[in-house]
Scaffold this active site. Structure first.
Site, short mmCIF file in Angstrom:
data_model
loop_
_atom_site.label_atom_id
_atom_site.label_comp_id
_atom_site.label_asym_id
_atom_site.label_seq_id
_atom_site.Cartn_x
_atom_site.Cartn_y
_atom_site.Cartn_z
CD GLU A 126 39.65 57.35 41.43
OE1 GLU A 126 38.77 56.87 40.68
OE2 GLU A 126 40.86 57.25 41.18
CG HIS A 139 35.07 47.77 37.03
ND1 HIS A 139 34.46 48.96 36.70
CD2 HIS A 139 34.46 47.36 38.17
CE1 HIS A 139 33.54 49.26 37.60
NE2 HIS A 139 33.51 48.30 38.50
NE ARG A 191 50.64 46.20 32.12
CZ ARG A 191 49.43 46.39 31.59
NH1 ARG A 191 49.31 46.39 30.28
NH2 ARG A 191 48.37 46.56 32.32
P1 ADP Z 1 42.20 48.37 37.47
O1 ADP Z 1 43.62 48.82 37.65
O2 ADP Z 1 41.75 47.39 38.52
O3 ADP Z 1 41.88 47.92 36.07
P2 ADP Z 1 41.27 51.09 37.06
O4 ADP Z 1 41.57 52.13 38.05
O5 ADP Z 1 42.08 51.05 35.80
O6 ADP Z 1 41.29 49.66 37.76
O7 ADP Z 1 39.72 51.19 36.66
C1 ADP Z 1 39.10 50.20 35.84
C2 ADP Z 1 37.80 50.75 35.30
O8 ADP Z 1 36.89 51.10 36.35
C3 ADP Z 1 37.91 52.00 34.47
O9 ADP Z 1 38.28 51.74 33.14
C4 ADP Z 1 36.50 52.57 34.58
O10 ADP Z 1 35.62 51.88 33.72
C5 ADP Z 1 36.11 52.25 36.00
N1 ADP Z 1 36.44 53.39 36.91
C6 ADP Z 1 37.59 53.58 37.58
N2 ADP Z 1 37.55 54.72 38.31
C7 ADP Z 1 36.32 55.26 38.13
C8 ADP Z 1 35.65 56.44 38.64
N3 ADP Z 1 36.24 57.27 39.49
N4 ADP Z 1 34.39 56.67 38.20
C9 ADP Z 1 33.76 55.83 37.35
N5 ADP Z 1 34.34 54.71 36.86
C10 ADP Z 1 35.60 54.42 37.23
#
Ligand code: ADP
Length: 678
Positions: free
Chosen positions: A218, A253, A310
């Site tokens: 991404e 994160h 969920r």
């Molecule tokens: P997980 O399922 O491991 O929790 P997520 O896809 O929900 O991972 O992402 C967790 C966090 O990572 C997000 O809340 C955000 O803070 C950061 N994040 C995820 N994708 C991006 C992105 N493309 N750019 C910047 N930060 C991101």
């Protein structure tokens, strides 16, 4: 006759509406207790399941019935579908609530529950599967015209292609494990030269955590906000959104403080995001509670990240601003009812925050912790303050145990106010009145966070904690005078309550062995702080020479001290002694000191005793030395794995290994002696 007809009608109604009478909660801790509260209110019977580690847990105490399903490791208990279904058989429950974590997003489990003729309080297995992989769900969302973060989520995984895709997207990019969760398997890549190494790292972590090394790429957004939409759908095809939650404040994160609504979000974008989230849910024939997670940039562009199929940990903030009980909605929907409200009937009322209290050490990059709670008092609950927890309040030394086997969350402190400022003030005060001692926690960190000026001004992004690291995690400074005074008074009080008819007594009744004065010395960091109690003039003399008059009342020494120090009153200050560790807690303050008790010189100081103990309960994964070996200061001796992290026990000084008390594979408790050095 009439009652007979009523019974028959009720029976037909129940069969038609599949009314749920008994729910088994396939989970533990805070979420299990949360679900039970709603069940109790609705008159639905509850069944708890528990592992051997949880025999005395609050969720077991709260349930109408409880079934032991195996040993502590989740794999052998909370994650074992067969054992959970056997518990349903045994108790005659007609529905299962999976909570969050464990089996809540496991499509095979949802299917097995349905096959057993039971109601699964959650979405159908097909919807869980559709959103199971981040790559697959993105492909689906693209079709449903939900905006995505620019990126690649295809099947082909060869490095050359992935790297070319990264170039196309433009650096910085984020590599994510498709099967990921909990922030694992993620790598930010700043430029092309770092790509290969980051990819290998993400794949390695993905493989070991999720058994699948598929990744997606991404665009890495600079300073986005994490804004998610709560959606709800029934079995009749109706779907609504219950507004948004801002969960930008994260460490590793992972969320730590959430709020609803998202500050400053325009009504137009709120509606647009809500509609996109409903479209996402409808694209997969969703049923029940779900969350669609988006990233929001500074220009209010939003991009789909993933859908959690969920209830979320942070659902209470939505409940606080809508006045609804989402667990009740889940149950009603699972029974086949129509959604209780339509979109036009849903309104936002005020503002809410949730702070997650964790056993973790913010000073060590939020390393998760475990151990027995030595003291715990929550803030008083009201219309503006709510506490969701599976951990009981506890007087000195009698608390619940935060187990190494499960998530180290202790409680969620939730606040409401008519606007953001009021809700924030209520949160600050709730946190100031939350007192905990035992394993290291993030209480001081949460207090600093909610009192931070930029946070109050809603200048939030997912980089907030990193950007404010210094302010939120200040270097330890010398303990405050009042902390030292309270520590000394706490030690006096611990020896027994003096008797006095005077509502405000002086210190003379506490005189030890007829002395004129006594000195207690505390250690904090590398420094010693002597505090002298002068009985005759009822004064406490602090290391900087300040002398303050002390008066006390006999209110409640078992729970807290009520004292006046230098004319300032401290109500219910708590001084908790655990070994030589002195935990001092009063309105908004927590500090741990070590008491240099002359009767126990050297105790608690591993260097002087030569005994090295386990820092927390865990498993010995490596022993690096043999008996008789010469070791140098800082050398790695033993590695203990606890809470999925490795802790290396090193030599505090040069010496010789006198004895080793553990072998690889041993489960050790906190303070278990591992090695003796000479
Ligand atoms: P997980 O399922 O491991 O929790 P997520 O896809 O929900 O991972 O992402 C967790 C966090 O990572 C997000 O809340 C955000 O803070 C950061 N994040 C995820 N994708 C991006 C992105 N493309 N750019 C910047 N930060 C991101």
């Amino acid at each position: 006759m009439i009652s007979g007809i009523v019974a028959v009608l009720l029976n037909i109604y129940n069969q038609y509406m599949a009314l749920i009478k008994k729910i088994l909660i396939a989970n533990r801790g805070e979420i299990a207790c949360r679900v039970m509260k709603t069940c109790q209110r609705l008159g639905i019977a509850t069944v708890a399941v528990y592992s051997e580690a949880d025999a005395g847990a609050l969720h077991v105490e709260m349930a109408d019935e409880a079934v032991l399903i195996g040993p502590a490791p989740a794999r052998e208990s909370y994650l074992d579908t067969k054992k959970i279904l056997a518990a349903v058989q045994q108790t005659g429950a007609d529905a299962i609530h999976p909570g969050y974590g464990f089996l809540s997003e496991n499509a095979d489990f949802a299917e097995a529950v349905a096959k057993a003729g039971l109601i699964f309080i959650g979405p159908p297995a097909s919807a869980i599967r559709a959103m199971g992989g981040k790559s697959e769900s993105k492909a689906l969302m693209e079709k449903a015209k939900v905006p995505l973060v620019p990126g690649y989520h295809g099947e082909r995984q060869d490095e050359k292609l992935l790297k070319a895709e990264a170039e196309k997207i433009g650096y910085p990019v984020l590599i994510k494990a498709s099967a990921g969760g909990g922030g694992k398997g993620m790598r930010v890549v700043e430029s092309a030269k770092d790509f290969s190494e980051a990819l290998a790292g993400a794949q390695r972590e993905a493989k070991s955590s999720f058994g699948n090394e598929k990744v997606l790429i991404e665009k890495y957004l600079a300073h986005p906000r994490h804004v998610e939409i709560q959606v709800f759908a029934d079995q009749k095809g109706n779907a609504v959104y219950l507004f948004e939650r801002d969960c930008s404040v994260q460490r590793r994160h992972q969320k730590v403080l959430e709020e609803a609504p998202a500050p400053g979000l325009s009504q137009a974008v709120r509606e647009k995001m809500g509609k996109a989230a409903v479209a996402a849910a409808q694209a997969i024939d969703y049923v029940g509670a779900g969350t669609v997670e988006f990233l929001l940039d500074a220009k209010e562009n939003f991009y789909f990240m993933e859908m959690n199929t969920r209830l979320q940990v942070e659902h209470p903030v939505t409940e606080m601003i809508t006045g609804l009980d989402l667990v009740e909605w889940q149950i009603r929907v699972a029974e086949g009812n129509k959604l209780p409200l339509a979109q036009k009937d849903l309104k936002i009322n005020g503002h809410a925050f949730e702070a997650r209290l964790y056993a973790e050490d913010p000073a060590k990059d939020f390393l998760p912790g475990a151990g027995q709670i030595q003291f715990l008092r929550y803030p008083m609950e009201s219309d503006c303050v709510r506490v969701d927890t599976g951990v009981r309040e506890a007087p000195f030394g009698e608390g619940d145990v935060i187990s190494i086997y499960y998530d180290p969350m202790i409680a969620k402190i939730i606040s409401w106010g008519k606007d953001r400022d009021t809700a924030l003030r209520n949160m600050q005060s709730a946190l100031d009145n939350t007192h905990i001692a035992g394993p290291k926690t993030n209480i001081n960190f949460l207090r600093a966070l909610t009192k931070n000026k930029d946070f109050a001004a809603a200048k939030v992004s997912t980089h907030f904690i990193a950007d404010h690291h210094k302010a939120l995690l200040p270097k330890p400074s010398a303990p405050a005078n009042e902390t030292l005074a309270l520590a000394a008074l706490g030690l006096l009080a611990e020896r027994g309550e003096p008797t006095s008819d005077d509502p405000w007594g002086d210190l003379s009744a506490w005189r030890i062995g007829g002395n004129e004065s006594d000195t207690f010395t505390f250690k904090s960091g590398e420094k010693d702080y002597p505090v002298t109690i002068s009985y005759q003039d009822s004064k406490v003399v602090l290391p900087d020479g300040t002398a303050l008059r002390v008066a006390y009342t006999l209110s409640s020494f078992d729970m807290g001290l009520t004292v006046q120090i230098g004319g300032k009153r401290y109500d219910d200050a708590v001084v908790c002694k655990h070994g030589l560790h002195i935990h001092v807690m009063y309105q908004g303050h927590y500090e741990e000191l070590t008491w240099l008790d002359p009767l126990h010189a050297g105790e608690g100081n591993e260097e002087s005793t030569g005994k090295l103990t386990a820092p927390m309960p865990g498993k010995v994964v490596a022993v690096r030395v043999k008996t008789g070996a010469k070791v140098t200061k800082g050398q790695a001796l033993i590695i203990v794995e606890a809470m999925k992290m490795e802790h290396t026990i090193t030599a505090p000084a040069d010496g010789v290994v006198a004895a080793i008390h553990a072998i690889v594979g041993d489960q050790v408790s906190e303070k278990h002696e591992l090695i003796a050095l000479k």
